[in-house]
Design a protein around this motif. Sequence first.
Motif, mmCIF file in Angstrom:
data_model
loop_
_atom_site.group_PDB
_atom_site.id
_atom_site.type_symbol
_atom_site.label_atom_id
_atom_site.label_comp_id
_atom_site.label_asym_id
_atom_site.label_seq_id
_atom_site.Cartn_x
_atom_site.Cartn_y
_atom_site.Cartn_z
ATOM 1 N N THR A 130 0.827 -1.207 0.000
ATOM 2 C CA THR A 130 0.000 0.000 0.000
ATOM 3 C C THR A 130 0.857 1.251 0.000
ATOM 4 N N THR A 131 1.956 1.236 0.760
ATOM 5 C CA THR A 131 2.830 2.416 0.800
ATOM 6 C C THR A 131 3.549 2.638 -0.531
ATOM 7 N N ARG A 133 2.134 2.172 -3.430
ATOM 8 C CA ARG A 133 1.159 2.568 -4.441
ATOM 9 C C ARG A 133 1.128 4.080 -4.594
ATOM 10 N N ALA A 134 1.238 4.564 -5.820
ATOM 11 C CA ALA A 134 1.227 6.001 -6.091
ATOM 12 C C ALA A 134 -0.147 6.584 -5.770
ATOM 13 N N HIS A 135 -0.165 7.812 -5.282
ATOM 14 C CA HIS A 135 -1.426 8.456 -4.909
ATOM 15 C C HIS A 135 -2.337 8.681 -6.114
ATOM 16 N N ASP A 136 -1.740 8.838 -7.283
ATOM 17 C CA ASP A 136 -2.531 9.110 -8.493
ATOM 18 C C ASP A 136 -2.687 7.856 -9.359
#
Length: 362
Positions: A130-131, A133-136
Amino acid sequence: MSVTPSPAVLAGDASRLAARAAAAAHEAAARMEVAVHDIFLSQPGRLDDRTRAAVLRLAEATVDAVEQRIAGLAARTLNERDQREAAAVLESNRSLAWPRLLGAGLMRDAEMIAALIAQARIDLLDDSLTTLRAHDAGPTVVVSLVEHADAGWSDAAVRYLVADSLRRLAAGERDAMLPAPLRSRLTWWVAAALRERLGALGGAEADRALSEAALRCLEDDHSSDGIESAAIRLAVLLGAVPGQRGDWMLRAMESARSTLFVALLAEALGTDFCEARGLLLDSESERLWLALRAAGLPRDAIARIGFLLSEADPARDLPALIEWLDPLAALDPVVAQEALAELRLPRDFRAAVRTLTRPSCP
């Protein structure tokens, strides 16, 4: 000194690949035995502190939850039968089974701790993914499936999303999702601990109340039907689309949905969820890469999944994966499937085969 055959030498040789995969399975089982013993050691060991703490939190929360259910049901029955003193002891009971089971050594049960370790490792793996994973990055694979036009797909995705959300509660805030035999074993351990707690206030009525409460808990328990069954149901639908399994597996990994990845892998290999989960968590061998090739994944997909796992799990050997990529790409998936044919045997048969072929002590 023996020389380890290179990936290129092994590629295409199903018998040697099968032997190598079987040896890796034995080594994985041996590492799990070490981990089971290691989980309760006070000094630093082979399990890192984060994993150790997560396993213990999950184990204690599970025992406490079972204890509260049994104590509450049994106390209600005893009050109805005018056994108020015994009922009061159970109603005032607060997390006494956990230290008793620890003291008796019952929580060192290999199967129980192995299941808890596996669940804790999946939790931690998804946290790390999860960390990364890109925010966009856009909607995750499951969110996109929830919005699918096919009602069957959408319903399966919703069920999976709900089950996975429950699994993602903190380890100290939820029960472990144990198979029925392990849940039964733990339930009766807790009932016995509560019986012991009653002491002189116990007796035939108290024993009957505890027995009825334990049976009621087992009848009402559906934890083993949670995330695994939801993931398998969704994986069966996704796996039915020709040529798309690799994309779904990659998207599941990118979305930090390891349980869906495991279910897709199990569906592709014709094995059960726990065996496929063991492949994912075996960071010390190339069995997962071989399994991905057996599932028909191409080089690029294996490389991407391997990179994500290496970033999320420091124990993964990225240079070793890189060395395997070209031989894997040249390997016929049918040959890889033959090398992993043992995985398709019934679980008890697999266990018996591995027990008989385990190297014996001199």
